[in-house]
Design a protein around this motif. Structure first.
Motif, mmCIF file in Angstrom:
data_model
loop_
_atom_site.group_PDB
_atom_site.id
_atom_site.type_symbol
_atom_site.label_atom_id
_atom_site.label_comp_id
_atom_site.label_asym_id
_atom_site.label_seq_id
_atom_site.Cartn_x
_atom_site.Cartn_y
_atom_site.Cartn_z
ATOM 1 N N GLN A 1 81.545 29.997 56.691
ATOM 2 C CA GLN A 1 82.508 30.155 57.769
ATOM 3 C C GLN A 1 81.990 31.132 58.826
ATOM 4 O O GLN A 1 82.156 30.901 60.032
ATOM 5 N N TYR A 2 81.345 32.194 58.397
ATOM 6 C CA TYR A 2 80.751 33.133 59.349
ATOM 7 C C TYR A 2 79.689 32.444 60.204
ATOM 8 O O TYR A 2 79.578 32.707 61.408
ATOM 9 N N SER B 1 79.863 23.475 60.979
ATOM 10 C CA SER B 1 81.229 23.133 60.575
ATOM 11 C C SER B 1 81.220 22.237 59.342
ATOM 12 O O SER B 1 82.035 22.420 58.417
ATOM 13 N N SER C 1 79.606 29.241 60.951
ATOM 14 C CA SER C 1 80.310 28.351 61.871
ATOM 15 C C SER C 1 80.901 29.129 63.045
ATOM 16 O O SER C 1 80.816 28.694 64.206
ATOM 17 N N GLU C 2 81.489 30.283 62.760
ATOM 18 C CA GLU C 2 82.036 31.121 63.830
ATOM 19 C C GLU C 2 80.932 31.606 64.768
ATOM 20 O O GLU C 2 81.119 31.641 65.995
ATOM 21 N N THR D 1 79.907 28.776 67.113
ATOM 22 C CA THR D 1 80.912 28.571 68.157
ATOM 23 C C THR D 1 80.819 29.651 69.227
ATOM 24 O O THR D 1 80.919 29.372 70.428
#
Length: 207
Positions: A18-19, A122, A21-22, A25
């Motif tokens: 998740q980190y 993602s 993916s962030e 972005t």
């Protein structure tokens, strides 16, 4: 005495993904609305996410050192955790590259490349999430295949952008800068595919 709560290896892996993916972005946003001042300031968020990923990596390694039972083999946990860390490292390294090479303008279609990075990271998040229930998941294979498809698209775009760079850019310094940037962007999607491939291999091993 209360029993120690079971350590959530899969949850920590998902958080690392998740980190990443962030970070992807954030990097896309910085490229889309590019200015050198804003980039240097806001890229600190990506640096912090990479630091958080390192913290989780150390936490997992510490837990493995003391753990009596793990959900899958220790070496497999280490393997997938390191591959997830590779994605974060490559994203973080790319931000430093923009800073250190003194990039003032963004070449066409760089945002398209970053969009593929966002898609790949993602899908790695989803694959990592599904990995926790791989014996019953009906969509894990789909996410793994999607990461591979995105990496192939990134390879094609990389080739196209590099050809255009050498064919049309007259400033040799710009050629050197952007060749390095494209190489790093490709490394990110390669790292995503490597992580997905490891997950696929571990599913086969543990099924």
């Amino acid at each position: 005495m209360a029993r120690k709560k079971q350590f959530d290896y899969f949850g920590r892996m998902e958080q690392m993904a998740q980190y990443a993916s962030e970070s992807a972005t954030l990097l896309l946003d910085l490229i889309t609305n590019y200015s050198t001042e804003k980039f240097i300031d806001k890229s600190e968020k990506i640096h912090r996410l990479e630091d958080e990923g390192d913290r989780i990596l150390k936490e997992i390694m510490t837990e493995l050192y003391d753990a009596f039972i793990t959900p899958i083999d220790r070496e497999d946990i280490i393997l997938i955790t390191n591959r997830l860390d590779d994605i974060l490292d490559e994203l973080n390294a790319t931000t430093y590259l923009f800073e250190n090479l003194l990039v003032y303008t963004i070449r066409p279609n760089t945002d398209q490349f970053l969009q593929l990075v966002v898609t790949a990271t993602s899908d790695v998040v989803q694959a990592t999430k599904e990995f926790a229930k791989f014996k019953h998941s009906k969509v894990l294979k789909q996410y793994i295949e999607q990461v591979s498809k995105t990496e192939s698209e990134a390879d094609k775009l990389y080739s196209s952008l590099v050809k255009d760079l050498f064919a049309n850019e007259k400033d040799p310094i710009e050629v050197i800068k952007w060749r390095d940037i494209y190489n790093h962007l490709e490394k990110i999607t390669d790292a995503c595919e490597a992580a997905a491939d490891i997950i696929e291999g571990l599913v086969i091993k543990n099924s």
